[in-house]
Design a protein around this motif. Structure first.
Motif, PDB file in Angstrom:
ATOM      1  N   GLY A  83     -72.909  15.584  34.961  1.00 52.61           N
ATOM      2  CA  GLY A  83     -73.354  16.618  35.890  1.00 52.61           C
ATOM      3  C   GLY A  83     -72.871  16.346  37.300  1.00 52.61           C
ATOM      4  O   GLY A  83     -72.353  17.234  37.985  1.00 52.61           O
ATOM      5  N   ASN A  84     -73.017  15.109  37.760  1.00 53.63           N
ATOM      6  CA  ASN A  84     -72.559  14.750  39.097  1.00 53.63           C
ATOM      7  C   ASN A  84     -71.032  14.722  39.197  1.00 53.63           C
ATOM      8  O   ASN A  84     -70.457  14.963  40.258  1.00 53.63           O
ATOM      9  N   PHE A  85     -70.372  14.448  38.086  1.00 57.84           N
ATOM     10  CA  PHE A  85     -68.920  14.357  38.036  1.00 57.84           C
ATOM     11  C   PHE A  85     -68.259  15.733  38.135  1.00 57.84           C
ATOM     12  O   PHE A  85     -67.114  15.852  38.561  1.00 57.84           O
ATOM     13  N   THR A  86     -68.993  16.776  37.739  1.00 52.87           N
ATOM     14  CA  THR A  86     -68.408  18.120  37.666  1.00 52.87           C
ATOM     15  C   THR A  86     -69.139  19.147  38.533  1.00 52.87           C
ATOM     16  O   THR A  86     -68.963  20.351  38.344  1.00 52.87           O
ATOM     17  N   THR A  87     -69.942  18.701  39.474  1.00 49.38           N
ATOM     18  CA  THR A  87     -70.769  19.620  40.257  1.00 49.38           C
ATOM     19  C   THR A  87     -70.420  19.554  41.745  1.00 49.38           C
ATOM     20  O   THR A  87     -70.399  18.482  42.334  1.00 49.38           O
ATOM     21  N   HIS A  88     -70.176  20.720  42.330  1.00 48.41           N
ATOM     22  CA  HIS A  88     -69.904  20.824  43.766  1.00 48.41           C
ATOM     23  C   HIS A  88     -71.128  21.374  44.492  1.00 48.41           C
ATOM     24  O   HIS A  88     -71.911  22.136  43.922  1.00 48.41           O
TER      25      HIS A  88
ATOM     26  N   GLY B 144     -70.893  24.406  39.232  1.00 48.75           N
ATOM     27  CA  GLY B 144     -70.281  23.417  38.359  1.00 48.75           C
ATOM     28  C   GLY B 144     -70.163  23.897  36.934  1.00 48.75           C
ATOM     29  O   GLY B 144     -70.505  25.043  36.604  1.00 48.75           O
ATOM     30  N   LEU B 145     -69.691  23.007  36.066  1.00 45.72           N
ATOM     31  CA  LEU B 145     -69.424  23.352  34.673  1.00 45.72           C
ATOM     32  C   LEU B 145     -70.684  23.435  33.830  1.00 45.72           C
ATOM     33  O   LEU B 145     -70.756  24.212  32.874  1.00 45.72           O
ATOM     34  N   PHE B 146     -71.709  22.629  34.146  1.00 42.94           N
ATOM     35  CA  PHE B 146     -72.890  22.565  33.301  1.00 42.94           C
ATOM     36  C   PHE B 146     -73.719  23.837  33.395  1.00 42.94           C
ATOM     37  O   PHE B 146     -73.972  24.345  34.491  1.00 42.94           O
ATOM     38  N   PRO B 147     -74.168  24.366  32.241  1.00 41.35           N
ATOM     39  CA  PRO B 147     -75.041  25.555  32.260  1.00 41.35           C
ATOM     40  C   PRO B 147     -76.312  25.274  33.060  1.00 41.35           C
ATOM     41  O   PRO B 147     -76.912  24.207  32.946  1.00 41.35           O
ATOM     42  N   GLY B 148     -76.714  26.242  33.862  1.00 49.18           N
ATOM     43  CA  GLY B 148     -77.954  26.103  34.615  1.00 49.18           C
ATOM     44  C   GLY B 148     -77.815  25.433  35.963  1.00 49.18           C
ATOM     45  O   GLY B 148     -78.759  25.462  36.776  1.00 49.18           O
TER      46      GLY B 148
END
Length: 378
Positions: free
Chosen positions: A106-111, A142-146
């Motif tokens: 989550g932290n790796f793919t979240t802006h 980011g990529l993660f849903p939600g």
């Protein structure tokens, strides 16, 4: 009394009667409504009450929240879904999860969601946002849903006296308003888009513009940190060819100039875009089309001016580098020193809201709120 005389007297007395009724309304009805106004502990609770029909538009409410002059408004991002070489490359609050793999990814793919200051609607009237009282960021993408729904907020309009405590946890006493679908249709949106917004709870805002409305800080009214992303994008117009390596080197040097330690990686598939990143900043350069973007993590509640100047310096340095690469490549740059979009220039950033490309903004309610007040004034 004949009909003409009665009509004349009525015309003369009407302004006095109207003024008297308005005064009576403000003196008795509004205080009564404020006293019985329900308290909502967060924007999420308020939106749930509105979506379920428990609360009607034009009702007085008390909302526990953190008012902020900064609001998220997005265009399509040209930026890598990966923010760097590890999960610790973003500044600001980290995402937490019981599942350590999810937390890391989550932290790796979240802006941090890009933010900006909305231009004033008119003299003494401003557009702001109301976040949860404990929020440390305006939101995420980011990529993660939600991920985009982790921090729910509700937009608002406020007069200047109600801006004093922006950045501090507060109680807002104000009126809930609902956006008329016609306001969006007038700007070129479709009814299907309004219905989607309605179902997701994005058609309401808070009116803190009346004299009787107020924002009261909780506790000592201390401003607490708030993180958001500063974002810019641009394209290069030229005839001929530009060398890619100097363009990459130019971005590296621009980022270094404000104290970051950038690294360079390239996607070997698809568009083969190049990413230049450091802890708290990242840029993307497309090698197939002349597009580039920059995204910087920024604390804005207390350090916006410092961070804005740092961000603007990177943008300016890179625009200079583009011109120099043109000279090096013996190619004329036809749009020198030109950025398509930057969130640090609110007036320019919002010009797209008045254009045929308005649907590129995922904040149509921000536009409708501004038009609502204009039409109410009529």
């Amino acid at each position: 009394m004949d009909e003409a005389t009665g009509s004349f007297l009525g015309q003369q007395l009407y302004p006095d009667i109207k003024s008297w009724l308005i005064s009576l309304y403000k003196k008795f009805y509004i205080p009564f409504q404020k006293v019985k106004a329900p308290l909502f502990k967060s924007p999420q609770d308020l939106l749930q009450a509105l979506k379920s029909g428990q609360l009607k538009p034009n009702s007085w409410i008390i909302l526990e929240c953190k008012p902020s002059m900064f609001g998220p408004f997005l265009r399509n991002h040209f930026i890598s879904p990966i923010i760097g070489s590890n999960s610790d490359m973003r500044l600001g609050p980290q995402l937490l999860s019981d599942n350590l793999i999810f937390q890391m990814m989550g932290n790796f793919t979240t802006h941090l969601k890009p933010i900006g200051l909305y231009p004033p609607i008119e003299e003494n009237l401003y557009q702001i946002c109301l976040y949860p009282s404990d929020a440390e960021a305006t939101g995420f993408v980011g990529l993660f849903p939600g991920v985009a729904d982790l921090i729910e907020y509700i937009p608002a309009i406020a007069n200047s006296k109600n801006l004093t405590h922006c950045g501090a946890a507060s109680h807002v006493k104000a009126v809930v308003r609902q956006v008329d679908p016609q306001l969006l249709l007038d700007f070129g949106f479709k009814m299907e888009q309004y219905e989607s917004l309605r179902q997701n709870g994005y058609i309401w805002f808070i009116d803190i513009s009346q004299d009787e409305t107020e924002i009261s800080p909780l506790g000592d009214g201390t401003t607490t940190e708030m993180w958001g992303g500063l974002y810019a994008s641009g394209h290069i117009e030229f005839d001929g060819e530009l060398q890619i390596c100097p363009l990459i080197d130019g971005m590296v040097e621009a980022i270094k100039s404000v104290g970051y330690e950038p690294h360079v990686v390239q996607n070997k598939a698809a568009r083969q875009e190049v990413m230049i990143f450091g802890k708290g900043i990242r840029a993307t350069i497309d090698t197939k089309s002349p597009f580039y973007s920059l995204h910087m993590d920024s604390e804005v509640a207390m350090n916006f001016s410092t961070n804005k100047n740092k961000f603007d310096k990177v943008c300016h340095k890179y625009l200079e580098a583009i011109v120099e690469v043109g000279k090096l490549s013996s190619t004329e740059i036809k749009n020198p020193y030109d950025l398509d979009f930057t969130y640090t220039d609110s007036d320019k950033a919002f010009t797209v809201l008045k254009s045929s490309s308005a649907d590129e903004i995922s904040d149509p309610i921000g536009m409708a709120i501004r038009d609502w007040h204009r039409k109410r004034g009529k």
